[in-house]
Write a protein that holds these residues in place. Structure first.
Motif, PDB file in Angstrom:
ATOM      1  N   MET A   1       0.837  -1.190   0.000  1.00 19.47           N
ATOM      2  CA  MET A   1       0.000   0.000   0.000  1.00 19.47           C
ATOM      3  C   MET A   1       0.875   1.244   0.000  1.00 19.47           C
ATOM      4  SD  MET A   1      -3.495   0.105   2.083  1.00 19.47           S
ATOM      5  CE  MET A   1      -3.452  -1.068   3.401  1.00 19.47           C
ATOM      6  N   SER A   2       1.567   1.488  -1.072  1.00 17.54           N
ATOM      7  CA  SER A   2       2.425   2.666  -1.132  1.00 17.54           C
ATOM      8  C   SER A   2       1.674   3.873  -1.676  1.00 17.54           C
ATOM      9  CB  SER A   2       3.652   2.375  -1.986  1.00 17.54           C
ATOM     10  OG  SER A   2       3.245   2.044  -3.299  1.00 17.54           O
ATOM     11  N   GLU A   3       0.605   3.636  -2.416  1.00 18.19           N
ATOM     12  CA  GLU A   3      -0.160   4.730  -2.990  1.00 18.19           C
ATOM     13  C   GLU A   3      -1.099   5.323  -1.942  1.00 18.19           C
ATOM     14  OE1 GLU A   3      -3.063   5.676  -6.793  1.00 18.19           O
ATOM     15  OE2 GLU A   3      -2.572   3.618  -6.313  1.00 18.19           O
ATOM     16  N   VAL A   4      -1.214   6.644  -1.950  1.00 17.30           N
ATOM     17  CA  VAL A   4      -2.138   7.336  -1.054  1.00 17.30           C
ATOM     18  C   VAL A   4      -3.149   8.068  -1.920  1.00 17.30           C
ATOM     19  CG1 VAL A   4      -2.393   9.102   0.728  1.00 17.30           C
ATOM     20  CG2 VAL A   4      -0.392   7.609   0.746  1.00 17.30           C
ATOM     21  N   ILE A   5      -4.412   7.812  -1.674  1.00 13.98           N
ATOM     22  CA  ILE A   5      -5.480   8.459  -2.430  1.00 13.98           C
ATOM     23  C   ILE A   5      -6.204   9.415  -1.493  1.00 13.98           C
ATOM     24  CG2 ILE A   5      -7.639   8.106  -3.678  1.00 13.98           C
ATOM     25  CD1 ILE A   5      -6.557   5.373  -4.523  1.00 13.98           C
ATOM     26  N   GLU A   6      -6.274  10.674  -1.911  1.00 16.46           N
ATOM     27  CA  GLU A   6      -6.969  11.682  -1.111  1.00 16.46           C
ATOM     28  C   GLU A   6      -8.389  11.839  -1.626  1.00 16.46           C
ATOM     29  OE1 GLU A   6      -4.767  15.303  -0.720  1.00 16.46           O
ATOM     30  OE2 GLU A   6      -2.908  14.231  -0.322  1.00 16.46           O
ATOM     31  N   CYS A   7      -9.347  11.786  -0.709  1.00 13.59           N
ATOM     32  CA  CYS A   7     -10.761  11.870  -1.075  1.00 13.59           C
ATOM     33  C   CYS A   7     -11.467  12.895  -0.204  1.00 13.59           C
ATOM     34  CB  CYS A   7     -11.448  10.523  -0.847  1.00 13.59           C
ATOM     35  SG  CYS A   7     -10.651   9.136  -1.608  1.00 13.59           S
ATOM     36  N   ARG A   8     -12.606  13.321  -0.674  1.00 10.66           N
ATOM     37  CA  ARG A   8     -13.472  14.207   0.090  1.00 10.66           C
ATOM     38  C   ARG A   8     -14.681  13.396   0.534  1.00 10.66           C
ATOM     39  NH1 ARG A   8     -13.065  19.977  -1.527  1.00 10.66           N
ATOM     40  NH2 ARG A   8     -15.303  20.071  -1.247  1.00 10.66           N
ATOM     41  N   ALA A   9     -15.125  13.630   1.758  1.00 12.00           N
ATOM     42  CA  ALA A   9     -16.304  12.938   2.282  1.00 12.00           C
ATOM     43  C   ALA A   9     -17.398  13.964   2.526  1.00 12.00           C
ATOM     44  CB  ALA A   9     -15.960  12.215   3.574  1.00 12.00           C
ATOM     45  N   ASP A  10     -18.568  13.700   1.963  1.00 13.03           N
ATOM     46  CA  ASP A  10     -19.731  14.558   2.166  1.00 13.03           C
ATOM     47  C   ASP A  10     -20.658  13.897   3.159  1.00 13.03           C
ATOM     48  OD1 ASP A  10     -19.216  16.633   0.151  1.00 13.03           O
ATOM     49  OD2 ASP A  10     -19.408  14.971  -1.271  1.00 13.03           O
TER      50      ASP A  10
ATOM     51  N   ALA B   1      -4.422   0.752  -1.729  1.00 12.13           N
ATOM     52  CA  ALA B   1      -3.977   2.102  -1.415  1.00 12.13           C
ATOM     53  C   ALA B   1      -4.493   2.520  -0.053  1.00 12.13           C
ATOM     54  CB  ALA B   1      -4.485   3.082  -2.469  1.00 12.13           C
ATOM     55  N   LYS B   2      -3.765   3.445   0.552  1.00  7.98           N
ATOM     56  CA  LYS B   2      -4.206   4.068   1.794  1.00  7.98           C
ATOM     57  C   LYS B   2      -5.074   5.255   1.396  1.00  7.98           C
ATOM     58  CE  LYS B   2      -2.249   6.099   6.047  1.00  7.98           C
ATOM     59  NZ  LYS B   2      -3.495   6.623   6.445  1.00  7.98           N
ATOM     60  N   VAL B   3      -6.183   5.416   2.076  1.00  9.03           N
ATOM     61  CA  VAL B   3      -7.113   6.495   1.762  1.00  9.03           C
ATOM     62  C   VAL B   3      -7.056   7.543   2.867  1.00  9.03           C
ATOM     63  CG1 VAL B   3      -9.549   7.077   1.447  1.00  9.03           C
ATOM     64  CG2 VAL B   3      -8.640   4.983   0.445  1.00  9.03           C
ATOM     65  N   THR B   4      -6.888   8.796   2.482  1.00  7.04           N
ATOM     66  CA  THR B   4      -7.030   9.897   3.433  1.00  7.04           C
ATOM     67  C   THR B   4      -8.275  10.672   3.040  1.00  7.04           C
ATOM     68  OG1 THR B   4      -5.627  11.372   2.149  1.00  7.04           O
ATOM     69  CG2 THR B   4      -4.544  10.103   3.868  1.00  7.04           C
ATOM     70  N   ILE B   5      -9.057  11.016   4.047  1.00  9.35           N
ATOM     71  CA  ILE B   5     -10.347  11.646   3.797  1.00  9.35           C
ATOM     72  C   ILE B   5     -10.366  13.055   4.376  1.00  9.35           C
ATOM     73  CG2 ILE B   5     -12.791  11.561   4.384  1.00  9.35           C
ATOM     74  CD1 ILE B   5     -12.646   8.547   4.273  1.00  9.35           C
ATOM     75  N   THR B   6     -10.869  13.994   3.583  1.00 12.27           N
ATOM     76  CA  THR B   6     -11.126  15.349   4.046  1.00 12.27           C
ATOM     77  C   THR B   6     -12.636  15.533   4.124  1.00 12.27           C
ATOM     78  OG1 THR B   6      -9.138  16.144   2.937  1.00 12.27           O
ATOM     79  CG2 THR B   6     -10.766  17.802   3.569  1.00 12.27           C
ATOM     80  N   PRO B   7     -13.166  15.651   5.346  1.00 14.31           N
ATOM     81  CA  PRO B   7     -14.607  15.850   5.466  1.00 14.31           C
ATOM     82  C   PRO B   7     -15.001  17.232   4.960  1.00 14.31           C
ATOM     83  CG  PRO B   7     -13.575  15.754   7.636  1.00 14.31           C
ATOM     84  CD  PRO B   7     -12.505  15.560   6.625  1.00 14.31           C
ATOM     85  N   VAL B   8     -16.146  17.299   4.263  1.00 14.53           N
ATOM     86  CA  VAL B   8     -16.578  18.551   3.648  1.00 14.53           C
ATOM     87  C   VAL B   8     -18.020  18.858   4.050  1.00 14.53           C
ATOM     88  CG1 VAL B   8     -16.955  19.748   1.464  1.00 14.53           C
ATOM     89  CG2 VAL B   8     -15.081  18.128   1.669  1.00 14.53           C
ATOM     90  N   THR B   9     -18.187  20.002   4.675  1.00 21.46           N
ATOM     91  CA  THR B   9     -19.502  20.582   4.941  1.00 21.46           C
ATOM     92  C   THR B   9     -19.318  22.084   4.817  1.00 21.46           C
ATOM     93  OG1 THR B   9     -19.217  20.889   7.328  1.00 21.46           O
ATOM     94  CG2 THR B   9     -20.099  18.752   6.618  1.00 21.46           C
ATOM     95  N   PRO B  10     -20.367  22.849   4.634  1.00 19.69           N
ATOM     96  CA  PRO B  10     -20.195  24.306   4.554  1.00 19.69           C
ATOM     97  C   PRO B  10     -19.529  24.879   5.808  1.00 19.69           C
ATOM     98  CG  PRO B  10     -22.388  23.692   3.797  1.00 19.69           C
ATOM     99  CD  PRO B  10     -21.758  22.454   4.357  1.00 19.69           C
TER     100      PRO B  10
END
Length: 133
Positions: A1-10, A50-59
């Motif tokens: 798991m060397s790849e890191v995928i950045e995602c947004r969470a709604d 891949a390892k997933v990093t999440i950025t939570p998104v709200t107004p």
């Protein structure tokens, strides 16, 4: 798991929903940890480890991030301004309510700016002006 995928969470109701458009994968969970784990499992199903990093998104969170960026810029400006007035490091830290280690980091980041604004030191001679030919 060397790849890191950045995602947004709604936030949708009581659930966080994550979308990874590059792989067409969705994940969800009642907590951010559960949503991350579910997304990693979904990626594994399509052959992506891949390892997933999440950025939570709200107004509200976007507003908070904007305020943090504004504060960081104002703090940097205040530290530089006080340093230009030859204020002691400890006094800068006390005045800005910032740890001295962070003040040192901000001064290091802005060292070029400080050097340009302060001009030559008392024991230094100014650089000679270029000759016009």
């Amino acid at each position: 798991m060397s790849e890191v995928i950045e995602c947004r969470a709604d936030r949708r109701g009581r659930t966080w929903v994550v979308h990874v458009p590059e792989y067409g994968v969705y994940g969800h969970g009642r907590t951010l940890k559960a949503a991350r784990e579910n997304t990693e499992q979904g990626l594994a199903l399509v052959g992506v480890a891949a390892k997933v990093t999440i950025t939570p998104v709200t107004p509200e969170l976007e507003k908070l991030r904007s305020a943090e960026e504004t504060y960081a810029a104002a703090l940097s400006e205040a530290v530089v301004s006080l340093a230009l007035r030859r204020t002691a490091l400890r006094d800068i830290a006390l005045a800005t309510r910032t740890p001295t280690t962070q003040v040192k980091l901000l001064l290091a980041e802005n060292a070029k700016l400080l050097d340009d604004r302060q001009g030559p030191q008392p024991n230094e001679e100014p650089a000679p002006a270029p000759l016009d030919t």
